[in-house]
Design a protein around this motif. Sequence first.
Motif, PDB file in Angstrom:
ATOM      1  N   MET A 247       0.900  -1.140  -0.091  1.00 47.15           N
ATOM      2  CA  MET A 247       0.032   0.027   0.178  1.00 47.15           C
ATOM      3  C   MET A 247       0.876   1.068  -0.138  1.00 47.15           C
ATOM      4  O   MET A 247       0.651   2.081  -0.681  1.00 47.15           O
ATOM      5  N   ILE A 248       2.089   1.411   0.790  1.00 45.37           N
ATOM      6  CA  ILE A 248       2.892   2.361   0.701  1.00 45.37           C
ATOM      7  C   ILE A 248       3.603   2.546  -0.530  1.00 45.37           C
ATOM      8  O   ILE A 248       3.603   3.931  -1.007  1.00 45.37           O
ATOM      9  N   ASN A 249       3.987   1.509  -1.096  1.00 46.54           N
ATOM     10  CA  ASN A 249       4.585   1.598  -2.435  1.00 46.54           C
ATOM     11  C   ASN A 249       3.801   1.975  -3.634  1.00 46.54           C
ATOM     12  O   ASN A 249       3.913   2.810  -4.243  1.00 46.54           O
ATOM     13  N   ALA A 250       2.325   1.979  -3.196  1.00 48.39           N
ATOM     14  CA  ALA A 250       1.208   2.175  -4.294  1.00 48.39           C
ATOM     15  C   ALA A 250       1.036   3.756  -4.186  1.00 48.39           C
ATOM     16  O   ALA A 250       0.851   4.385  -5.131  1.00 48.39           O
ATOM     17  N   ALA A 251       1.144   4.011  -2.884  1.00 46.83           N
ATOM     18  CA  ALA A 251       1.102   5.549  -2.622  1.00 46.83           C
ATOM     19  C   ALA A 251       2.192   6.548  -3.325  1.00 46.83           C
ATOM     20  O   ALA A 251       1.857   7.341  -3.877  1.00 46.83           O
ATOM     21  N   TRP A 252       3.337   5.832  -3.227  1.00 47.82           N
ATOM     22  CA  TRP A 252       4.679   6.452  -3.891  1.00 47.82           C
ATOM     23  C   TRP A 252       4.277   6.554  -5.210  1.00 47.82           C
ATOM     24  O   TRP A 252       4.565   7.575  -5.997  1.00 47.82           O
ATOM     25  N   LYS A 253       3.932   5.430  -6.042  1.00 46.19           N
ATOM     26  CA  LYS A 253       3.622   5.313  -7.335  1.00 46.19           C
ATOM     27  C   LYS A 253       2.479   6.203  -7.847  1.00 46.19           C
ATOM     28  O   LYS A 253       2.527   6.715  -8.894  1.00 46.19           O
ATOM     29  N   ARG A 254       1.646   6.715  -7.059  1.00 48.60           N
ATOM     30  CA  ARG A 254       0.517   7.612  -7.479  1.00 48.60           C
ATOM     31  C   ARG A 254       0.889   8.970  -7.146  1.00 48.60           C
ATOM     32  O   ARG A 254       0.020   9.809  -7.366  1.00 48.60           O
ATOM     33  N   GLY A 255       2.000   9.151  -6.884  1.00 49.03           N
ATOM     34  CA  GLY A 255       2.478  10.714  -6.399  1.00 49.03           C
ATOM     35  C   GLY A 255       2.658  11.088  -5.101  1.00 49.03           C
ATOM     36  O   GLY A 255       2.496  12.369  -4.969  1.00 49.03           O
ATOM     37  N   LEU A 256       2.734  10.187  -4.085  1.00 46.30           N
ATOM     38  CA  LEU A 256       2.891  10.644  -2.754  1.00 46.30           C
ATOM     39  C   LEU A 256       4.244  11.424  -2.565  1.00 46.30           C
ATOM     40  O   LEU A 256       5.206  11.254  -3.020  1.00 46.30           O
ATOM     41  N   THR A 257       4.160  12.560  -2.023  1.00 43.37           N
ATOM     42  CA  THR A 257       5.446  13.408  -1.909  1.00 43.37           C
ATOM     43  C   THR A 257       6.205  13.042  -0.568  1.00 43.37           C
ATOM     44  O   THR A 257       5.501  12.703   0.258  1.00 43.37           O
ATOM     45  N   VAL A 258       7.423  13.399  -0.690  1.00 47.12           N
ATOM     46  CA  VAL A 258       8.054  13.146   0.591  1.00 47.12           C
ATOM     47  C   VAL A 258       7.758  14.039   1.902  1.00 47.12           C
ATOM     48  O   VAL A 258       7.550  13.361   2.977  1.00 47.12           O
ATOM     49  N   THR A 259       7.022  15.217   1.556  1.00 46.59           N
ATOM     50  CA  THR A 259       6.629  16.059   2.453  1.00 46.59           C
ATOM     51  C   THR A 259       5.478  15.647   3.133  1.00 46.59           C
ATOM     52  O   THR A 259       5.264  15.671   4.467  1.00 46.59           O
ATOM     53  N   THR A 260       4.394  14.856   2.285  1.00 45.41           N
ATOM     54  CA  THR A 260       3.125  14.573   2.795  1.00 45.41           C
ATOM     55  C   THR A 260       3.628  13.177   3.677  1.00 45.41           C
ATOM     56  O   THR A 260       2.794  13.084   4.935  1.00 45.41           O
ATOM     57  N   HIS A 261       4.494  12.139   3.258  1.00 44.50           N
ATOM     58  CA  HIS A 261       4.800  10.979   3.894  1.00 44.50           C
ATOM     59  C   HIS A 261       5.607  11.440   5.235  1.00 44.50           C
ATOM     60  O   HIS A 261       4.984  10.914   6.339  1.00 44.50           O
ATOM     61  N   ALA A 262       6.222  12.346   5.526  1.00 44.93           N
ATOM     62  CA  ALA A 262       6.968  12.891   6.637  1.00 44.93           C
ATOM     63  C   ALA A 262       5.913  13.510   7.454  1.00 44.93           C
ATOM     64  O   ALA A 262       5.930  13.479   8.750  1.00 44.93           O
ATOM     65  N   GLY A 263       4.908  14.447   6.932  1.00 39.22           N
ATOM     66  CA  GLY A 263       3.821  14.979   7.558  1.00 39.22           C
ATOM     67  C   GLY A 263       2.894  13.857   8.272  1.00 39.22           C
ATOM     68  O   GLY A 263       2.166  14.190   9.517  1.00 39.22           O
ATOM     69  N   VAL A 264       2.621  12.640   7.996  1.00 37.21           N
ATOM     70  CA  VAL A 264       1.720  11.690   8.218  1.00 37.21           C
ATOM     71  C   VAL A 264       2.613  10.771   9.336  1.00 37.21           C
ATOM     72  O   VAL A 264       2.033  10.212  10.154  1.00 37.21           O
ATOM     73  N   MET A 265       3.879  10.744   9.161  1.00 39.39           N
ATOM     74  CA  MET A 265       4.517   9.881  10.169  1.00 39.39           C
ATOM     75  C   MET A 265       4.493   9.926  11.705  1.00 39.39           C
ATOM     76  O   MET A 265       4.319   8.824  12.531  1.00 39.39           O
TER      77      MET A 265
END
Length: 328
Positions: A247-265
């Motif tokens: 699911m995380i890899n799919a989010a990256w492929k769909r355009g998840l940004t590093v900023t969003t990822h860090a903001g959710v962690m």
Amino acid sequence: MGFTKENGAAKLGEPSEAVPPQGKLAAFLVAALVIGETGVILQLFFNVIKEEGPIMTSFLQTVVGTALLWCVVRPKLNAGWPLWWRALAVGGSSVVSLVAAREAMTLVPYGTITCLAFVFGPMFAMTFRIGRAAKARTLKRKWTIASPFLAAASVFLLVDGLGSGDLVGFGLIGLVALAYHVYATTTSGLQREDVNTVATLARLPTVLLLTGMLFSAEAPSALLHVSGQAWWVCSVSGAVGVVALLMINAAWKRGLTVTTHAGVMPVDNGLAMVDGMLAGQFPSLANWFGAGLVVAAEVGATRARIPDGDKPSKFAAFLDGLPARIAR
């Protein structure tokens, strides 16, 4: 707090692609974190770690998860030595992290482990970057300098109410954090798809090392005496871990940004505290306040948006040069 390079950067003179809406991807990432935490809750709730031991639990979960992951991903074994050396380093550190974390879970509440591992891992690394930015006067948000102090203060609150016998648990948490630093420095400078390749290939040395540890501690026949409950709990843990990863890899492929990822962690630390309660661990008020300081420190460091260095780490460069040194 990413250590990897963004993919798909536009070339000079070419228009950059529009960043897709991040709201749904952030929710998708939170769902992945919740699913991934399910396996830990089951292991704690059914006391599998104490009954079967951290090595056996880690072995069963990793074998099942790796088999499922490789059926779906099917990594290319001819990825080349630069990626394979990194995979070996990540695989070895993963073994330390897996076993140390499960051993710590028998001594320290799960929420405390997750929060302290963040403080000693990502926050420790970010502290140096914040300090360098402050020294160079490139820190855009001056209040970001408070983040390391909030994280340091959280340690005293998170250990409140824990006995001196749990010092062993704190040492184990330190090993979990050390594994993070190995992963971060090993994968620094890689493109995102290469990081995924390294993480997938690293499962092979992880399984082999866990097998060696298991059979050096117990006879191979020990697998025949594992309870049926432990088998299904570890199997579910391995499966949900793979689902969360995909699911995380799919989010990256769909355009998840590093900023969003860090903001959710930061959500992960709060989830760990709640998951510990579901497994029968009830943190004190001081522990909750400490977890809140950890989240605040993580949010502050994330919002600083300090860019990563362009050069790979010295450890990554050392790994790249190993084949040439061995051939001499």
